[in-house]
Design a protein around this motif. Structure first.
Motif, short mmCIF file in Angstrom:
data_model
loop_
_atom_site.label_atom_id
_atom_site.label_comp_id
_atom_site.label_asym_id
_atom_site.label_seq_id
_atom_site.Cartn_x
_atom_site.Cartn_y
_atom_site.Cartn_z
N GLY A 204 0.91 -1.25 0.16
CA GLY A 204 0.12 0.01 -0.03
C GLY A 204 0.74 1.47 -0.03
O GLY A 204 0.32 2.30 -0.14
N CYS A 205 2.02 1.10 0.08
CA CYS A 205 3.23 2.41 0.13
C CYS A 205 3.17 3.09 -1.14
O CYS A 205 3.45 2.53 -2.01
N PRO A 206 2.76 4.41 -1.10
CA PRO A 206 2.88 5.05 -2.39
C PRO A 206 4.24 5.32 -2.89
O PRO A 206 4.38 5.77 -4.08
N VAL A 207 5.20 5.13 -2.03
CA VAL A 207 6.55 5.48 -2.55
C VAL A 207 7.42 4.26 -2.51
O VAL A 207 8.76 4.68 -2.64
N ALA A 208 6.94 3.03 -2.30
CA ALA A 208 7.79 2.01 -2.31
C ALA A 208 8.73 1.82 -3.37
O ALA A 208 9.85 1.32 -3.19
N GLY B 280 10.31 4.05 -5.06
CA GLY B 280 11.58 4.63 -5.10
C GLY B 280 12.43 4.12 -3.82
O GLY B 280 13.44 4.75 -3.51
N MET B 281 11.91 3.27 -3.07
CA MET B 281 12.91 2.94 -1.68
C MET B 281 13.84 2.05 -2.21
O MET B 281 13.58 0.94 -2.85
N ASP B 282 15.13 1.98 -1.45
CA ASP B 282 15.98 0.86 -1.38
C ASP B 282 15.68 -0.42 -0.81
O ASP B 282 15.61 -1.61 -1.20
N LEU C 39 11.86 -2.17 1.16
CA LEU C 39 10.64 -1.92 1.33
C LEU C 39 10.49 -1.71 2.93
O LEU C 39 11.23 -2.08 3.64
N PRO C 40 9.09 -1.15 3.27
CA PRO C 40 8.99 -0.85 4.74
C PRO C 40 8.95 -2.17 5.27
O PRO C 40 9.48 -2.36 6.43
N ASN C 41 8.39 -3.27 4.95
CA ASN C 41 8.54 -4.48 5.97
C ASN C 41 9.84 -5.00 5.92
O ASN C 41 10.37 -5.69 6.58
N LEU D 173 12.39 8.65 2.87
CA LEU D 173 11.39 8.71 1.71
C LEU D 173 9.86 8.54 2.45
O LEU D 173 9.10 8.93 1.86
N CYS D 174 9.84 7.98 3.47
CA CYS D 174 8.55 7.58 4.13
C CYS D 174 8.03 8.87 4.39
O CYS D 174 8.70 9.65 5.14
N ILE D 175 6.86 9.25 3.89
CA ILE D 175 6.43 10.72 4.17
C ILE D 175 5.04 10.58 5.20
O ILE D 175 4.37 11.60 5.37
N GLY D 176 5.07 9.36 5.84
CA GLY D 176 3.85 9.43 6.85
C GLY D 176 2.57 9.51 6.66
O GLY D 176 1.67 10.17 7.17
N CYS D 177 2.34 8.77 5.38
CA CYS D 177 0.90 8.98 4.96
C CYS D 177 -0.14 8.17 5.53
O CYS D 177 -1.07 8.20 5.35
N TYR D 178 0.23 7.16 6.37
CA TYR D 178 -0.28 6.08 7.12
C TYR D 178 -1.19 5.06 6.59
O TYR D 178 -2.11 4.46 6.89
N ALA D 179 -0.90 4.99 4.95
CA ALA D 179 -1.32 3.95 4.18
C ALA D 179 -1.11 2.58 4.90
O ALA D 179 -2.10 1.85 4.93
N CYS D 180 0.13 2.57 5.00
CA CYS D 180 0.68 1.07 5.64
C CYS D 180 -0.20 0.81 6.88
O CYS D 180 -0.40 -0.26 7.36
N VAL D 181 -0.37 1.88 7.72
CA VAL D 181 -0.92 1.70 9.20
C VAL D 181 -2.45 1.19 8.84
O VAL D 181 -2.98 0.14 9.62
N HIS E 217 2.60 0.34 13.50
CA HIS E 217 2.60 1.77 13.14
C HIS E 217 4.00 1.99 12.57
O HIS E 217 4.58 2.74 13.24
N ILE E 218 3.94 1.60 11.34
CA ILE E 218 5.29 1.97 10.53
C ILE E 218 5.98 3.42 10.69
O ILE E 218 6.92 3.56 10.64
N PRO E 219 5.02 4.39 10.28
CA PRO E 219 5.51 5.78 10.44
C PRO E 219 6.30 5.86 11.62
O PRO E 219 7.25 6.81 11.59
N TYR E 220 5.70 5.59 12.72
CA TYR E 220 6.20 5.77 14.11
C TYR E 220 7.76 5.23 14.01
O TYR E 220 8.59 5.77 14.78
N MET E 221 7.52 4.11 13.56
CA MET E 221 8.99 3.31 13.55
C MET E 221 9.82 4.25 12.64
O MET E 221 11.15 4.45 12.92
N MET E 222 9.71 4.67 11.61
CA MET E 222 10.41 5.45 10.65
C MET E 222 10.95 6.67 11.21
O MET E 222 12.01 7.38 11.09
N ASP E 223 9.97 7.48 12.05
CA ASP E 223 10.37 8.65 12.85
C ASP E 223 11.62 8.32 13.86
O ASP E 223 12.42 9.00 13.85
S1 SF4 Z 1 3.58 5.85 6.27
FE1 SF4 Z 1 3.77 3.83 5.36
S2 SF4 Z 1 2.78 3.71 3.20
FE2 SF4 Z 1 3.15 5.89 4.04
S3 SF4 Z 1 5.19 6.40 2.86
FE3 SF4 Z 1 5.70 5.65 5.28
S4 SF4 Z 1 5.81 3.62 4.84
FE4 SF4 Z 1 4.91 4.16 2.87
#
Ligand code: SF4
Ligand code: SF4
Lengths: 293, 176
Positions: free
Chosen positions: B31-35, B37-39, B41-43, B65-73, B81-87
């Motif tokens: 579901g990630c819109p920027v996957a 472009g990533m080296d 993937l989030p998982n 590159l993760c923009i915190g769009c919450y699609a993955c959540v 909560h992947i975006p919290y992990m990325m933060d």
């Molecule tokens: S919040 Fe999730 S779906 Fe959105 S850009 Fe980050 S990793 Fe991808």
């Protein structure tokens, strides 16, 4: 504090809002159109005094505590100014403020940090509201105000990421909400079309740092909008509105209207001729061809 | 082979996420819109954390590159909560002064926050100029910038909070 302002002719309910940076600059005209909408609803709008930037993406991206305090100061200001309901226009600001509010309510050490910087703890006295919520509750007000029905506009509703996604943060049930927003657009006589990309991300800040990537993302959104038969996109976020007109290379651009701008056009609110001139994708050829301006 | 769990525990604690819940269904990445472009993937990032691959994760482009769009959540069946992990990962990367995988994106955040620290609000003209100087992309989007300017979509003058010292106090309160 009285929540009513006496303007001489009629008493208007006072509404306080959090402006945020984009409404004060690149989206200023959309802000103005929004205030006109509030007036139409019989309300008087006033900004939160001395607000600061909520930190947007950059703050939480590299320092979540900083994000909490930046957003937290605004909620604290609202509490001090005796504001019960604070309306937030930008979905991204809304998520930041809501997140901070939740953290401050549950994490005493963060609230203590806020007090250290700003002199007082937040006591939980402010309700944060998202502007489209109040607007979508009153479609009849707008229906009555329509003097220039926008027949011929066929739009797809673009919600973007944060308008609807984090339900446990935004706190409302999303399906009826989407229906209400659709109704709001329909009373203006705009036809709305079903499509698959209403929540596909517009690229956010990557529009600046990774333009090529976002060109691709926007092209896909445009392509799907065109395939659905749309001649315009309707956005609810000032930043999405900019990205969807700014980026994209391959697919022919579509004008992107901000919701209040459409209401302005349909109700011929003061200033509406000026707003349509401010697009990066000029909507005037479309509006002219339909005899709407 | 022995796996070092310290990185896994550090990221879990900082992000407030139970990263052991992930069973690698890849819904997040799908579901990630920027996957694209990533080296990684989030998982995959999450898996690398589980395997203790500290440096590879912290120097990756994906975390920027993760923009915190919450699609993955929304997609995740385990509510990770992947975006919290990325933060949390970006925070650690900056703290440890590793090589930053996407220097331009970091420059964007840095210059934005300098504006916030300076006057409490963003002055777009100065922000964009400083971002361009920091990255050397001087002419990228110059035409578009002029167009925004002509259309009156950029403010000529900065605005700020009444007492700018408050912004410094906020900064200091969370750097302690
Ligand atoms: S919040 Fe999730 S779906 Fe959105 S850009 Fe980050 S990793 Fe991808
Ligand atoms: S969606 Fe959730 S469970 Fe599935 S791979 Fe992603 S983080 Fe793991």
């Amino acid at each position: 504090m009285s929540n009513v302002r006496n303007t001489g002719e009629k008493r208007l309910r006072r509404v306080h809002y959090y402006p945020g940076c984009s409404l004060m600059s690149s989206a200023r005209d959309f802000g103005t159109s929004l205030f006109q909408m509030f007036r139409l609803m019989g309300t008087w709008v006033e900004p939160l005094e001395d607000w600061n930037c909520c930190g947007a993406s950059p703050a939480h991206s590299v320092n979540p505590d900083y994000a909490t305090l930046l957003a937290g100061r605004n909620i604290l200001l609202a509490e001090r100014q005796g504001i019960d309901d604070l309306y937030v226009v930008c979905p991204s600001c809304f998520v930041r403020l809501r997140t901070a509010e939740k953290i401050l309510a549950t994490d005493a050490s963060m609230n203590a940090k806020l007090a250290k910087a700003c002199g007082r703890e937040y006591e939980g006295g402010v309700r944060l509201k998202f502007t489209p919520e109040i607007l979508s509750d009153a479609p009849s007000v707008f229906e009555k105000a329509v003097v220039n029905p926008l027949a011929g506009l066929r739009g797809v509703l673009y919600f973007g990421c944060l308008l609807t996604r984090p339900e446990w943060i935004t706190g409302f049930d999303i399906r009826p909400y989407e229906k209400k927003l659709k109704k709001l657009v329909n009373v203006l006589d705009v036809e709305t079309l079903d499509w698959s990309h209403s929540k596909q991300c517009c690229g956010s800040h990557l529009a600046v740092t990774k333009p090529d990537m976002v060109d691709g993302m926007v092209d896909r959104i445009r392509d799907h909008a065109r395939r659905a038969g749309a001649n315009c996109i309707i956005a609810f976020c000032p930043l999405c509105q900019v990205n969807l007109e700014l980026r994209g290379k391959e697919v022919e651009p579509l004008p992107v209207f901000y919701i209040s701008e459409l209401i302005g056009l349909a109700a011929k609110l003061p200033g509406h001729e000026g707003w349509v001139k401010k697009h990066l994708v000029d909507p005037r050829p479309l509006l002219n061809s339909l005899g709407l301006v | 082979m022995k796996v070092d769990h310290s990185f896994f525990e550090e990221v879990s604690a900082r992000s407030g996420q139970d990263l052991s819940r992930c069973f690698h269904c890849m819904c997040c990445s799908g579901g990630c819109p920027v996957a694209h472009g990533m080296d990684y993937l989030p998982n995959q990032i999450l898996r690398m954390i589980q395997l203790g691959m500290r440096q590879e994760v912290l120097e990756s482009r994906a975390i920027w590159l993760c923009i915190g769009c919450y699609a993955c959540v929304t997609e995740c069946p385990n509510r990770v909560h992947i975006p919290y992990m990325m933060d949390a990962l970006r925070e650690i990367a900056l703290h440890e002064q590793v090589r930053i995988g996407e220097p331009d994106i970091w420059a964007f955040h840095r210059e934005f926050l300098k504006q916030v620290g300076k006057r409490g609000r963003i002055y777009e003209l100065e922000f964009m100029a400083r971002y361009k100087l920091a990255t050397g992309n001087l002419f990228q989007d110059a035409v578009m910038g002029m167009k925004m300017f002509r259309l009156g979509r950029l403010e000529l003058l900065p605005s700020s909070v009444k007492h700018k010292e408050i912004m410094k106090k906020i900064r200091e309160a969370c750097d302690e």
